[in-house]
Design a protein around this motif. Sequence first.
Motif, PDB file in Angstrom:
ATOM      1  N   ARG A 226       0.825  -1.206   0.000  1.00 21.60           N
ATOM      2  CA  ARG A 226       0.000   0.000   0.000  1.00 21.60           C
ATOM      3  C   ARG A 226       0.866   1.265   0.000  1.00 21.60           C
ATOM      4  O   ARG A 226       1.717   1.443   0.865  1.00 21.60           O
ATOM      5  N   ASP A 227       0.634   2.097  -1.007  1.00 24.93           N
ATOM      6  CA  ASP A 227       1.332   3.380  -1.153  1.00 24.93           C
ATOM      7  C   ASP A 227       2.843   3.245  -1.321  1.00 24.93           C
ATOM      8  O   ASP A 227       3.572   4.244  -1.238  1.00 24.93           O
ATOM      9  N   ALA A 228       3.342   2.035  -1.551  1.00 18.08           N
ATOM     10  CA  ALA A 228       4.762   1.876  -1.867  1.00 18.08           C
ATOM     11  C   ALA A 228       5.018   2.504  -3.231  1.00 18.08           C
ATOM     12  O   ALA A 228       4.188   2.388  -4.144  1.00 18.08           O
ATOM     13  N   ASP A 229       6.142   3.182  -3.382  1.00 19.76           N
ATOM     14  CA  ASP A 229       6.462   3.838  -4.647  1.00 19.76           C
ATOM     15  C   ASP A 229       7.313   2.911  -5.498  1.00 19.76           C
ATOM     16  O   ASP A 229       8.499   2.680  -5.216  1.00 19.76           O
ATOM     17  N   LEU A 230       6.706   2.368  -6.536  1.00 23.09           N
ATOM     18  CA  LEU A 230       7.372   1.420  -7.431  1.00 23.09           C
ATOM     19  C   LEU A 230       7.807   2.079  -8.736  1.00 23.09           C
ATOM     20  O   LEU A 230       8.095   1.385  -9.712  1.00 23.09           O
ATOM     21  N   SER A 231       7.881   3.386  -8.755  1.00 25.07           N
ATOM     22  CA  SER A 231       8.264   4.091  -9.980  1.00 25.07           C
ATOM     23  C   SER A 231       9.631   3.610 -10.462  1.00 25.07           C
ATOM     24  O   SER A 231      10.607   3.612  -9.710  1.00 25.07           O
ATOM     25  N   GLY A 232       9.673   3.161 -11.698  1.00 25.34           N
ATOM     26  CA  GLY A 232      10.928   2.715 -12.275  1.00 25.34           C
ATOM     27  C   GLY A 232      11.435   1.385 -11.763  1.00 25.34           C
ATOM     28  O   GLY A 232      12.517   0.934 -12.170  1.00 25.34           O
ATOM     29  N   ALA A 233      10.693   0.731 -10.877  1.00 25.71           N
ATOM     30  CA  ALA A 233      11.130  -0.559 -10.329  1.00 25.71           C
ATOM     31  C   ALA A 233      10.971  -1.660 -11.376  1.00 25.71           C
ATOM     32  O   ALA A 233      10.126  -1.575 -12.271  1.00 25.71           O
ATOM     33  N   ASN A 234      11.793  -2.696 -11.243  1.00 23.72           N
ATOM     34  CA  ASN A 234      11.718  -3.837 -12.158  1.00 23.72           C
ATOM     35  C   ASN A 234      11.108  -5.014 -11.417  1.00 23.72           C
ATOM     36  O   ASN A 234      11.736  -5.613 -10.550  1.00 23.72           O
ATOM     37  N   LEU A 235       9.861  -5.341 -11.765  1.00 22.22           N
ATOM     38  CA  LEU A 235       9.122  -6.420 -11.115  1.00 22.22           C
ATOM     39  C   LEU A 235       8.943  -7.623 -12.030  1.00 22.22           C
ATOM     40  O   LEU A 235       8.201  -8.542 -11.707  1.00 22.22           O
ATOM     41  N   THR A 236       9.642  -7.632 -13.161  1.00 25.12           N
ATOM     42  CA  THR A 236       9.502  -8.761 -14.079  1.00 25.12           C
ATOM     43  C   THR A 236      10.059 -10.016 -13.408  1.00 25.12           C
ATOM     44  O   THR A 236      11.112  -9.989 -12.780  1.00 25.12           O
ATOM     45  N   GLY A 237       9.315 -11.086 -13.510  1.00 23.12           N
ATOM     46  CA  GLY A 237       9.753 -12.336 -12.904  1.00 23.12           C
ATOM     47  C   GLY A 237       9.526 -12.419 -11.412  1.00 23.12           C
ATOM     48  O   GLY A 237       9.865 -13.422 -10.788  1.00 23.12           O
ATOM     49  N   SER A 238       8.957 -11.370 -10.806  1.00 18.54           N
ATOM     50  CA  SER A 238       8.671 -11.432  -9.371  1.00 18.54           C
ATOM     51  C   SER A 238       7.648 -12.536  -9.130  1.00 18.54           C
ATOM     52  O   SER A 238       6.818 -12.845  -9.981  1.00 18.54           O
ATOM     53  N   LEU A 239       7.713 -13.133  -7.955  1.00 19.97           N
ATOM     54  CA  LEU A 239       6.896 -14.298  -7.656  1.00 19.97           C
ATOM     55  C   LEU A 239       5.642 -13.937  -6.871  1.00 19.97           C
ATOM     56  O   LEU A 239       5.719 -13.235  -5.853  1.00 19.97           O
ATOM     57  N   PHE A 240       4.500 -14.429  -7.359  1.00 18.50           N
ATOM     58  CA  PHE A 240       3.221 -14.366  -6.660  1.00 18.50           C
ATOM     59  C   PHE A 240       2.734 -12.938  -6.416  1.00 18.50           C
ATOM     60  O   PHE A 240       1.993 -12.682  -5.466  1.00 18.50           O
ATOM     61  N   LEU A 241       3.141 -12.017  -7.276  1.00 16.09           N
ATOM     62  CA  LEU A 241       2.623 -10.653  -7.233  1.00 16.09           C
ATOM     63  C   LEU A 241       1.224 -10.643  -7.837  1.00 16.09           C
ATOM     64  O   LEU A 241       0.991 -11.270  -8.873  1.00 16.09           O
ATOM     65  N   THR A 242       0.282  -9.954  -7.204  1.00 20.43           N
ATOM     66  CA  THR A 242      -1.097  -9.914  -7.694  1.00 20.43           C
ATOM     67  C   THR A 242      -1.473  -8.518  -8.169  1.00 20.43           C
ATOM     68  O   THR A 242      -0.831  -7.526  -7.820  1.00 20.43           O
ATOM     69  N   GLN A 243      -2.558  -8.466  -8.927  1.00 17.62           N
ATOM     70  CA  GLN A 243      -3.048  -7.190  -9.423  1.00 17.62           C
ATOM     71  C   GLN A 243      -3.479  -6.282  -8.275  1.00 17.62           C
ATOM     72  O   GLN A 243      -3.269  -5.068  -8.319  1.00 17.62           O
ATOM     73  N   SER A 244      -4.061  -6.853  -7.228  1.00 19.68           N
ATOM     74  CA  SER A 244      -4.500  -6.030  -6.106  1.00 19.68           C
ATOM     75  C   SER A 244      -3.317  -5.378  -5.400  1.00 19.68           C
ATOM     76  O   SER A 244      -3.417  -4.236  -4.916  1.00 19.68           O
ATOM     77  N   GLN A 245      -2.185  -6.076  -5.304  1.00 24.54           N
ATOM     78  CA  GLN A 245      -0.993  -5.474  -4.712  1.00 24.54           C
ATOM     79  C   GLN A 245      -0.535  -4.275  -5.538  1.00 24.54           C
ATOM     80  O   GLN A 245      -0.190  -3.225  -4.986  1.00 24.54           O
ATOM     81  N   LEU A 246      -0.530  -4.434  -6.855  1.00 24.37           N
ATOM     82  CA  LEU A 246      -0.142  -3.322  -7.722  1.00 24.37           C
ATOM     83  C   LEU A 246      -1.118  -2.162  -7.588  1.00 24.37           C
ATOM     84  O   LEU A 246      -0.715  -0.994  -7.535  1.00 24.37           O
ATOM     85  N   ASN A 247      -2.401  -2.480  -7.537  1.00 28.23           N
ATOM     86  CA  ASN A 247      -3.412  -1.427  -7.455  1.00 28.23           C
ATOM     87  C   ASN A 247      -3.298  -0.606  -6.178  1.00 28.23           C
ATOM     88  O   ASN A 247      -3.710   0.552  -6.132  1.00 28.23           O
ATOM     89  N   SER A 248      -2.738  -1.209  -5.134  1.00 29.91           N
ATOM     90  CA  SER A 248      -2.613  -0.504  -3.864  1.00 29.91           C
ATOM     91  C   SER A 248      -1.352   0.358  -3.800  1.00 29.91           C
ATOM     92  O   SER A 248      -1.182   1.158  -2.887  1.00 29.91           O
ATOM     93  N   ALA A 249      -0.442   0.165  -4.778  1.00 28.78           N
ATOM     94  CA  ALA A 249       0.846   0.865  -4.775  1.00 28.78           C
ATOM     95  C   ALA A 249       0.827   2.058  -5.730  1.00 28.78           C
ATOM     96  O   ALA A 249      -0.173   2.364  -6.370  1.00 28.78           O
ATOM     97  N   LYS A 250       1.969   2.726  -5.796  1.00 25.93           N
ATOM     98  CA  LYS A 250       2.182   3.814  -6.745  1.00 25.93           C
ATOM     99  C   LYS A 250       3.215   3.341  -7.764  1.00 25.93           C
ATOM    100  O   LYS A 250       4.051   2.495  -7.458  1.00 25.93           O
ATOM    101  N   GLY A 251       3.158   3.893  -8.952  1.00 25.42           N
ATOM    102  CA  GLY A 251       4.115   3.522  -9.969  1.00 25.42           C
ATOM    103  C   GLY A 251       4.071   4.508 -11.114  1.00 25.42           C
ATOM    104  O   GLY A 251       3.387   5.532 -11.036  1.00 25.42           O
ATOM    105  N   ASP A 252       4.785   4.200 -12.175  1.00 26.04           N
ATOM    106  CA  ASP A 252       4.774   5.085 -13.341  1.00 26.04           C
ATOM    107  C   ASP A 252       4.985   4.281 -14.611  1.00 26.04           C
ATOM    108  O   ASP A 252       5.016   3.047 -14.585  1.00 26.04           O
TER     109      ASP A 252
END
Length: 267
Positions: A226-252
């Motif tokens: 929640r509200d974690a800033d993932l701007s520019g982060a590389n999440l390719t290949g990350s394990l068990f990441l869900t859409q709801s986790q992304l929706n709760s975060a920040k990114g670009d």
Amino acid sequence: MAGQLSLKDDCEQCFGLCCVALPFAATSDFAVDKDGGEPCRNLQANFRCGVHDTLRKRGYRGCTVYECFGAGQKVSQVTYNGQDWRSAPESAGQMFAVFPVMRQLHELLRYLDEAMSLETARELQAELSAAFEATERLTLLGAEELLQVDVAVHRADVNVLLLRTSERVREGMKGQQMNRRGADLIGAKLRKADLRGANLRGAYLIAADLRGADMRQADLIGADLRDADLSGANLTGSLFLTQSQLNSAKGDADTQLPPTLTRPAHW
């Protein structure tokens, strides 16, 4: 392996169960209080949300980060054979109790489905497939039987297998020994951190600065983003990441995502 759509929310085939069965309290995530079993004031006669396109603006951010993994349509169309709680009010209480059980089972199916797709965990394929089939059989039980399922025990059994899968996939990665499982990383300064292969299961990453972080092959099951800033982060290949986790975060636009997930509209 399951068809991907069956493990994704399909509100068109659901009787608005998350909008009725679940309680919420007036917080930064919800504009008002609502008891479990009470229909949300925004739920329409056709079981669609009347303010779906403006949920965040109206103070219902919690709705935009919720994910049932296809449990809503399974309960609506399979468990109750398309008979909704409005036309059969005598079944409403039971249906609302079944929904969270089904949701947990479908979440496990989602993780197992991903695990079976990982080439580096092929030697676990038979066990993963057996666990998937056993979980799917539970989802096909009748309502009364579903309410008797000890989901906590089943989750624990499946989690052992998912952890083995994670360890196998992360083997040899730089961060394999970086065990931050359940760690308090609220507001942590992790900008451009090398988190490849790290164990971040259940970690509290609320409002963490993860800009530009390398999170490839990191295990993110249950991590609070929640509200974690993932701007520019590389999440390719990350394990068990869900859409709801992304929706709760920040990114670009520079955040790199697994191909099965979608960039949230509010980023």
